[in-house]
Structure formats: structure tokens, C-alpha cells
Motif scaffolding. Structure first.
Motif, PDB file in Angstrom:
ATOM      1  N   ALA A 169     -67.188 -33.238  13.354  1.00 35.32           N
ATOM      2  CA  ALA A 169     -66.068 -32.433  12.861  1.00 35.32           C
ATOM      3  C   ALA A 169     -65.121 -33.290  12.022  1.00 35.32           C
ATOM      4  CB  ALA A 169     -65.330 -31.793  14.030  1.00 35.32           C
ATOM      5  N   ILE A 170     -64.869 -34.510  12.469  1.00 32.08           N
ATOM      6  CA  ILE A 170     -64.009 -35.415  11.706  1.00 32.08           C
ATOM      7  C   ILE A 170     -64.664 -35.766  10.369  1.00 32.08           C
ATOM      8  CG2 ILE A 170     -63.040 -37.741  11.663  1.00 32.08           C
ATOM      9  CD1 ILE A 170     -62.621 -37.539  14.656  1.00 32.08           C
ATOM     10  N   TRP A 171     -65.958 -36.062  10.405  1.00 33.21           N
ATOM     11  CA  TRP A 171     -66.681 -36.407   9.181  1.00 33.21           C
ATOM     12  C   TRP A 171     -66.640 -35.265   8.170  1.00 33.21           C
ATOM     13  CZ3 TRP A 171     -68.404 -41.104   7.806  1.00 33.21           C
ATOM     14  CH2 TRP A 171     -69.298 -41.191   6.732  1.00 33.21           C
ATOM     15  N   LYS A 172     -66.829 -34.042   8.653  1.00 30.48           N
ATOM     16  CA  LYS A 172     -66.809 -32.864   7.787  1.00 30.48           C
ATOM     17  C   LYS A 172     -65.413 -32.625   7.224  1.00 30.48           C
ATOM     18  CE  LYS A 172     -67.954 -27.924   7.776  1.00 30.48           C
ATOM     19  NZ  LYS A 172     -68.430 -26.772   8.606  1.00 30.48           N
ATOM     20  N   GLU A 173     -64.400 -32.830   8.047  1.00 36.71           N
ATOM     21  CA  GLU A 173     -63.016 -32.639   7.602  1.00 36.71           C
ATOM     22  C   GLU A 173     -62.663 -33.615   6.477  1.00 36.71           C
ATOM     23  OE1 GLU A 173     -58.965 -31.329   7.575  1.00 36.71           O
ATOM     24  OE2 GLU A 173     -60.762 -30.460   8.479  1.00 36.71           O
ATOM     25  N   LEU A 174     -63.023 -34.855   6.640  1.00 41.35           N
ATOM     26  CA  LEU A 174     -62.728 -35.855   5.605  1.00 41.35           C
ATOM     27  C   LEU A 174     -63.487 -35.562   4.312  1.00 41.35           C
ATOM     28  CD1 LEU A 174     -62.796 -39.119   7.765  1.00 41.35           C
ATOM     29  CD2 LEU A 174     -60.785 -37.905   6.904  1.00 41.35           C
ATOM     30  N   LYS A 175     -64.700 -35.114   4.429  1.00 40.03           N
ATOM     31  CA  LYS A 175     -65.496 -34.798   3.241  1.00 40.03           C
ATOM     32  C   LYS A 175     -64.902 -33.629   2.473  1.00 40.03           C
ATOM     33  CE  LYS A 175     -70.228 -33.727   1.803  1.00 40.03           C
ATOM     34  NZ  LYS A 175     -71.623 -33.500   2.268  1.00 40.03           N
ATOM     35  N   GLU A 176     -64.516 -32.576   3.181  1.00 41.18           N
ATOM     36  CA  GLU A 176     -63.925 -31.412   2.519  1.00 41.18           C
ATOM     37  C   GLU A 176     -62.570 -31.731   1.904  1.00 41.18           C
ATOM     38  OE1 GLU A 176     -63.757 -28.442   5.520  1.00 41.18           O
ATOM     39  OE2 GLU A 176     -65.909 -27.925   5.391  1.00 41.18           O
TER      40      GLU A 176
END
Length: 327
Positions: free
Chosen positions: A110-117
Motif C-alpha cells: 500500500a505504501i509502495w502504491k501510494e508513493l508511485k501514484e
């Protein structure tokens, strides 16, 4: 998904197992040197992907390994331990401002996806920005190695957005190599104009890495010859300072004023008119002091002659008187 379906059962505990934790895999480990600040997401994401793949934990951020049911106590505990370790590694590699906004997310994916978006830019604007930076970049005051590194970073990032043809007939790679070579040579300072001309006359033109090696050798050669010039400059500077000091002292001496004769060039304690002229002093013909000195000397001579005449007269008178005394 075979690893995520039952990662614990049948595991050999080797480093190939994504659930395996080495004794050095602690929450305070720093995987990458650069910290995510927002603008550097592309390079940071690339560095973190490499580091997580080395640790065999990349599946925890790309969604390949998902959270198991809480009822499966053994698997859940192992997943939760690995998930928190990966979260700690991510938080250690981002700025405090960004960390505060994602710290309450539950999973590493979830953190990885948040940073990417949040920070990943679309290709169009980023390609435009890179090409603009490449057009404006030049060596300036940087060393050749620093200038070449800046170019290399932009070239590598731009290559990630390029779509390469796989037909095997295109000369895309060769054209890009020549473009990089010309761009590097155009950005060099004018003091490298001679070696730049020599490189452009070569057929075929060497690769950009080879050209960088030749230019860096030229730069080092120039640095070796600099100290001799610097020493000569320092000697000349010291001589100028000595002359300036001498001139300053002379000016200071010449600006002194005698309070007795009211003339400049000497203080009152060295005034010849007050203390007398030294033997062998050469007088200027236009100097009034010479006339005064001559007059004083003439006066003294006349006085001496007068005294001699008086003494002789007195002696003659005494002789006459002696002759008149009877024996």
C-alpha cells in the motif's frame, strides 16, 4: 503464487525463501543512499527495486505476496514480521515530511502504491523536462567528470522512456551514441577546443565513454602544469607587493615636514640647518643653505683673521714696551 499460497509449509529456510530473514535484516537498515524527496522518485524507485530484489523482498511491495488470514497463525506472524521489516526499510529511505503522510498505512504494498501514484510523472512532461535540461547543460565551472555524470544520469533516465525497435534492422543505438557524443563535446569549455577538434576529425568517432576518458586525461594534464604557473604568479605578486611597500615607505618619508626650516623630506631631529651639516656634504648650487653655509664660513674666517691681527698687534706692542725698559 506458489510461494504466497503456502510460504511456510515445506520451506527449507534458505535465502531463496521470501520469508527468510537474515540476522542482519533489522528495521534500522538503510538500503539506498539517496532519500526520496519527491522530484527524484524515478531514480529512488529504481534503487529501491534493486535493493529489495537482492533481499528477496520485492514480492511484498508489488503485491505478489498478500496478507494471509489471521486464523493461519504461523503464516500470518511470518508475513507480518516481513511486512513490517520492508515498511521500516521504505521509511528509512524517504524524507521525514513524506514519511509522516504514509506511516499509518498497514502494508508495504500500500505504501509502495501510494508513493508511485503521488510522485511518478507521466512520460510526456518528464521527457520534455529531460530534453530541455540536456539542451541547457554545459560544463561551466564543473570538472569534466562531474559534467559527464550529469549527462549520463539524464541519458539513462531518458532511455527508460524510449521505445526501442526490436526488428534488428534499425540503427537506433548507433544514432543515440553519436548524439550523446556530440552533446558531450558541445558542452565542454572552450579550453578543450583543440582536443575537441581532434576527436571530431577521427573516423570513426570513438564512443562517448572513450572520449570522456581522453578528455579527463587532458584535464589532469592541465592540472599538473598549473602549479608552476601559480608559483611564478606568486613570485611576481610578491615583487609587486615589495615595490609597492617601498614606494609607500618612500612616500611616507618624503611627506614628513621639518618644523625648523619648514621644508619636506626630513624631520626636525635630522635638520642640517639646526644641527650642522656633515663633513663632505654636497650642496646644491640653487640651495640657499649653501650660501648661508658659505657666508657663515666666511664670517668665521674673517673673525679668525681679525683675532690673529689683534694678537699680532698686541705682541708688537708688548715688544716695544719691553725695549724701553732699561737693563
Amino acid at each position: 503464487m506458489s510461494q504466497s499460497s503456502n510460504p511456510i509449509e515445506g520451506s527449507s529456510g534458505s535465502s531463496d525463501d521470501p520469508y527468510y530473514l537474515h540476522h542482519t535484516d533489522n528495521p534500522g537498515l538503510l538500503l539506498v543512499n539517496q532519500v526520496l524527496t519527491g522530484d527524484n522518485y524515478a531514480s529512488w524507485s529504481r534503487s529501491m527495486t534493486i535493493a529489495l530484489s537482492v533481499k528477496n523482498k520485492l514480492d511484498f511491495v508489488n503485491g505478489e505476496i498478500t496478507q494471509p488470514p489471521i486464523t493461519d497463525t504461523l503464516r500470518y506472524k511470518s508475513w507480518n514480521c516481513n511486512n513490517n521489516i520492508v515498511i521500516s526499510w521504505i521509511l528509512n529511505s524517504i524524507s521525514k515530511e513524506i514519511s509522516a503522510s504514509i506511516i499509518y498505512l498497514k502494508t508495504a504494498s500500500a505504501i509502495w502504491k501510494e508513493l508511485k501514484e503521488r510522485y511518478q510523472q507521466s512520460n510526456g512532461p518528464r521527457i520534455f523536462q529531460i530534453k530541455r535540461d540536456l539542451m541547457n547543460i554545459s560544463q561551466g565551472d564543473d570538472y569534466v567528470s562531474v559534467y559527464f555524470t550529469k549527462l549520463k544520469v539524464l541519458w539513462e533516465e531518458l532511455s527508460n522512456f524510449d521505445v526501442h525497435c526490436t526488428c534488428g534492422l534499425c540503427i537506433y543505438g548507433g544514432a543515440k551514441e553519436i548524439e550523446h557524443t556530440m552533446m558531450f563535446l558541445m558542452g565542454l569549455n572552450e579550453k578543450y577546443a583543440q582536443i575537441r577538434s581532434q576527436l571530431l576529425l577521427m573516423d570513426p568517432i570513438p564512443s562517448v565513454n572513450k572520449i570522456f576518458s581522453l578528455v579527463i586525461q587532458e584535464e589532469r594534464q592541465r592540472e599538473i602544469s598549473v602549479p608552476s604557473i601559480t608559483n611564478s604568479s606568486l613570485v611576481a605578486f610578491n615583487v609587486q607587493n615589495s615595490n609597492s611597500k617601498y614606494r609607500f615607505n618612500s612616500k611616507t618619508h618624503s611627506s614628513s615636514m621639518c618644523t625648523h626650516c619648514k621644508r619636506s623630506g626630513h624631520p626636525v631631529d635630522k635638520c642640517y640647518k639646526l644641527h650642522g651639516f656633515p663633513p663632505g656634504y654636497r650642496f646644491n648650487q640653487n640651495n640657499n643653505s649653501h650660501v648661508n653655509f658659505v657666508n657663515d664660513r666666511s664670517s668665521r674666517n674673517q673673525t679668525t683673521k681679525l683675532r690673529s691681527t689683534t694678537t699680532e698687534a698686541s705682541g708688537s706692542k708688548n715688544t716695544s714696551l719691553t725695549a724701553l725698559i732699561p737693563c
